[in-house]
Design a protein around this motif. Structure first.
Motif, PDB file in Angstrom:
ATOM      1  N   GLY A 153     -11.023   7.018  -2.690  1.00 35.26           N
ATOM      2  CA  GLY A 153      -9.377   7.188  -2.530  1.00 35.26           C
ATOM      3  C   GLY A 153      -8.998   7.783  -1.529  1.00 35.26           C
ATOM      4  O   GLY A 153      -8.734   7.221  -0.318  1.00 35.26           O
ATOM      5  N   GLY A 154      -9.872   8.965  -0.734  1.00 33.19           N
ATOM      6  CA  GLY A 154      -9.562   9.479   0.104  1.00 33.19           C
ATOM      7  C   GLY A 154     -10.316   8.710   1.506  1.00 33.19           C
ATOM      8  O   GLY A 154      -9.193   8.806   2.623  1.00 33.19           O
ATOM      9  N   GLY A 155     -11.643   8.362   1.162  1.00 31.46           N
ATOM     10  CA  GLY A 155     -12.238   7.102   2.332  1.00 31.46           C
ATOM     11  C   GLY A 155     -11.520   5.905   2.166  1.00 31.46           C
ATOM     12  O   GLY A 155     -11.466   5.597   3.432  1.00 31.46           O
ATOM     13  N   THR A 156     -10.813   5.541   1.290  1.00 31.49           N
ATOM     14  CA  THR A 156      -9.934   4.566   1.805  1.00 31.49           C
ATOM     15  C   THR A 156      -8.773   4.553   2.807  1.00 31.49           C
ATOM     16  O   THR A 156      -8.418   3.904   3.393  1.00 31.49           O
ATOM     17  CB  THR A 156      -9.747   4.096   0.234  1.00 31.49           C
ATOM     18  N   LEU A 157      -7.872   5.759   2.283  1.00 29.69           N
ATOM     19  CA  LEU A 157      -7.171   5.873   3.372  1.00 29.69           C
ATOM     20  C   LEU A 157      -7.162   6.428   5.067  1.00 29.69           C
ATOM     21  O   LEU A 157      -6.977   5.739   4.952  1.00 29.69           O
ATOM     22  CB  LEU A 157      -5.926   7.027   2.978  1.00 29.69           C
ATOM     23  N   ARG A 158      -8.519   7.256   4.628  1.00 29.82           N
ATOM     24  CA  ARG A 158      -9.333   7.564   5.854  1.00 29.82           C
ATOM     25  C   ARG A 158      -9.594   6.131   6.684  1.00 29.82           C
ATOM     26  O   ARG A 158      -9.778   5.914   7.831  1.00 29.82           O
ATOM     27  CB  ARG A 158     -10.363   7.763   6.239  1.00 29.82           C
ATOM     28  N   ASP A 159     -10.328   5.292   6.311  1.00 30.59           N
ATOM     29  CA  ASP A 159     -10.602   3.658   7.171  1.00 30.59           C
ATOM     30  C   ASP A 159      -9.568   3.377   7.091  1.00 30.59           C
ATOM     31  O   ASP A 159      -9.375   2.474   8.510  1.00 30.59           O
ATOM     32  CB  ASP A 159     -11.762   3.131   5.638  1.00 30.59           C
ATOM     33  N   VAL A 160      -8.630   3.243   6.420  1.00 28.78           N
ATOM     34  CA  VAL A 160      -6.955   2.223   6.746  1.00 28.78           C
ATOM     35  C   VAL A 160      -6.856   2.935   7.896  1.00 28.78           C
ATOM     36  O   VAL A 160      -6.307   1.822   8.740  1.00 28.78           O
ATOM     37  CB  VAL A 160      -6.065   2.427   5.405  1.00 28.78           C
ATOM     38  N   LEU A 161      -6.397   4.716   7.926  1.00 29.88           N
ATOM     39  CA  LEU A 161      -5.639   5.179   9.356  1.00 29.88           C
ATOM     40  C   LEU A 161      -6.387   4.771  11.028  1.00 29.88           C
ATOM     41  O   LEU A 161      -5.961   4.504  11.773  1.00 29.88           O
ATOM     42  CB  LEU A 161      -5.568   5.831   8.990  1.00 29.88           C
TER      43      LEU A 161
END
Length: 201
Positions: free
Chosen positions: A42-50
């Motif tokens: 979850g955290g990595g997904t949000l990071r990559d999107v940003l």
């Protein structure tokens, strides 16, 4: 090699913490897998999107999904042993935030961001998988409680960039940052160190 190892260990640590929370909530096997999955990525997904790093990592590299599935199966098989260790969730969650903070920082460096933005990405990578996990499990996310959580990620990231200023082996800042985050969180919980509350009776 070190970066890949940290990534794998972080995925396993967060997946186990997700499994433990899901088992406490008595979810079925599918629910356990979903909670473990969102906790781990979850955290990595949000990071990559940003940072516009899309498709996100777990969609292009199936090893993440495989690692999570194996971890879930292993955890379920040994659930009888895991449930007796009440501190397991805290331990794996603490290890996870230490590992994932450094992963997020490295992603920020690869994207050419300033150190303060890299630390923010590292903190987000470490904390937001747990935020999603807790929300789905109807819990107040740890990051919003009085416990020292995101703060240690920020401190660990600062220590990482501080050590980078010295002529040392490139692996030393990584390892030191991870150890500092884990140790600081353990000490904060042991000695009940918390940020001040603005609540007034």
């Amino acid at each position: 090699m070190l970066y890949s190892l940290i990534d794998i260990l972080g995925t396993i640590a967060f997946a186990i913490s997700g499994v433990l929370v899901a088992m406490e909530k008595r979810l079925d096997v599918f629910g356990v897998f979903i909670i473990a999955f969102v906790t781990a990525v979850g955290g990595g997904t949000l990071r990559d999107v940003l940072i516009a790093n899309t498709p996100v990592g777990w969609m292009t590299q199936p090893n993440y999904t495989i690692i999570i599935i194996v971890t879930v199966v292993f955890s379920i098989l040994f659930a009888g042993r895991l449930k007796y260790f009440r501190k397991s969730l805290f331990l794996f969650d603490t290890i996870g935030i230490g590992l994932y903070t450094m992963i997020g920082i490295q992603k920020g460096l690869d994207a050419g961001l300033l150190p303060i933005m890299c630390i923010a990405l590292g903190t987000m990578t470490a904390c937001f998988g747990g935020v999603i996990r807790d929300i789905l499990c109807n819990e107040i996310p740890v990051i919003f409680r009085r416990e020292i959580y995101a703060t240690v990620c920020i401190l660990g990231g600062g220590i990482y960039f501080l050590i980078l200023q010295f002529p040392v082996n490139p692996d030393i800042p990584y390892i030191t940052g991870i150890i500092c985050i884990i140790v600081l969180r353990l000490l904060a919980v042991k000695f009940k160190i918390a940020l001040p509350s603005i609540y007034r009776k």
